[in-house]
Design an enzyme around this catalytic site. Sequence first.
Site, short mmCIF file in Angstrom:
data_model
loop_
_atom_site.label_atom_id
_atom_site.label_comp_id
_atom_site.label_asym_id
_atom_site.label_seq_id
_atom_site.Cartn_x
_atom_site.Cartn_y
_atom_site.Cartn_z
N HIS A 242 -15.65 -3.24 2.49
CA HIS A 242 -15.52 -3.67 1.12
C HIS A 242 -14.82 -5.38 0.50
CE1 HIS A 242 -14.89 0.80 0.00
NE2 HIS A 242 -15.49 0.46 0.28
N PRO B 209 2.02 4.73 2.39
CA PRO B 209 0.50 4.20 3.00
C PRO B 209 0.32 3.24 1.23
CG PRO B 209 0.65 6.37 2.12
CD PRO B 209 2.05 6.02 2.38
N LYS C 170 -1.19 -0.59 5.62
CA LYS C 170 -0.77 -1.12 6.77
C LYS C 170 -0.36 -0.66 7.69
CE LYS C 170 -1.38 -4.57 4.57
NZ LYS C 170 -2.52 -5.15 4.76
#
Length: 391
Positions: free
Chosen positions: A72, A293, A297
């Site tokens: 991505h 979240p 990480k």
Amino acid sequence: MRTQVAIIGAGPAGLLLGQLLYQAGIDNVIFERQSADYVLGRIRAGVLEQVTVDLLEQAQAGERMRAEGLPHDGIELLFGGRRHRIDLHELTGGKRVMVYGQTEVTRDLMAARERAGLLTVYNAVDVTPLDFGGERPRVRYVKDGEQYELACDFIAGCDGFHGACRASIPEGSIRNYEKVYPFGWLGLLADVPPVSPELIYAHTERGFALCSQRSATRSRYYLQVPLTDKVENWSDEAFWDELRVRLDPEARAHLVTGASLEKSIAPLRSFVSEPMRFGRMFLAGDAAHIVPPTGAKGLNLAASDVGYLSRAFAQYYQERSSEGIDRYSEVSLRRVWKAERFSWWMTSLMHRFPEAGAFEHKMQEAELDYLVHSRAASTALAENYVGLAMD
């Protein structure tokens, strides 16, 4: 029994450490209190930083990730009813993230360990680290009703937030920092195509939403919900209806719904335990820190921890130098706190806090507007999202 490094916990942190040590010629044994199937059943994160991708390649566990993972180059921020793209690739000079589920990472690492013929003791009960303050640490455990001990040079505590390693540290030797957030994430996994090619982070009057994915045919969606909500009170239909309301018209039109494969509510917290070394025992991953979240990480921090730790052990055995293990906690915590800051900032920016008033909501909107229209601000987000380099 004896080994050089005893690893407690067969999640991705422990398995990755085991593979990195194996590649460096360092003997290791992994202990896990659950079964392998149980470990694989955990539904977790799916966005990998380049650091994590590189470590998986180094561990000889990246072949399927290369074939099936989804690179991505950007993410989208949705606020005020419109989406704004953050071009991670362009803003960071060519860096990107890889979308590949944590379950698949764990499966690949398990397969690599099995191919190498390395020992993992599953269903190990009452795993206890002992004598790690001295020169001869041990791990005691029960397997099939019988008690065993393993002598080792070092213990790596990769056994998660509720594991035995951090709990075994003498009181007063550790300092914990924690922030608990007043909401959770209701997550739904379904075999439906993603609503968008890239992840959508949505800030809305009804709360945060995240449109994520695991593959081209499997999607993971999240809704911010009160901590008092119960997952059994959320039907699939109710989840999809609420997600639609929090999306922009284009995303709403492209949303494909389906039966949930898994649905759960996860509380959010920021947590750090200092230091991360106690004599000959070292904490890594969730045993030492937790991040909300929002910044993607958690798994990546665990990977960088064991990256530092494997490097330190290799230096100790190959160069007879203790410099790496002596500096492990300091070096890891420097990266941990930067990731904690980013995750806290993303969480504070994107969620609706129950105690916040109209002024705080306007501040969020102003910061989001500045963020997407300032190259400097967008670059700061992009640099942190793709992951800071390891020292």
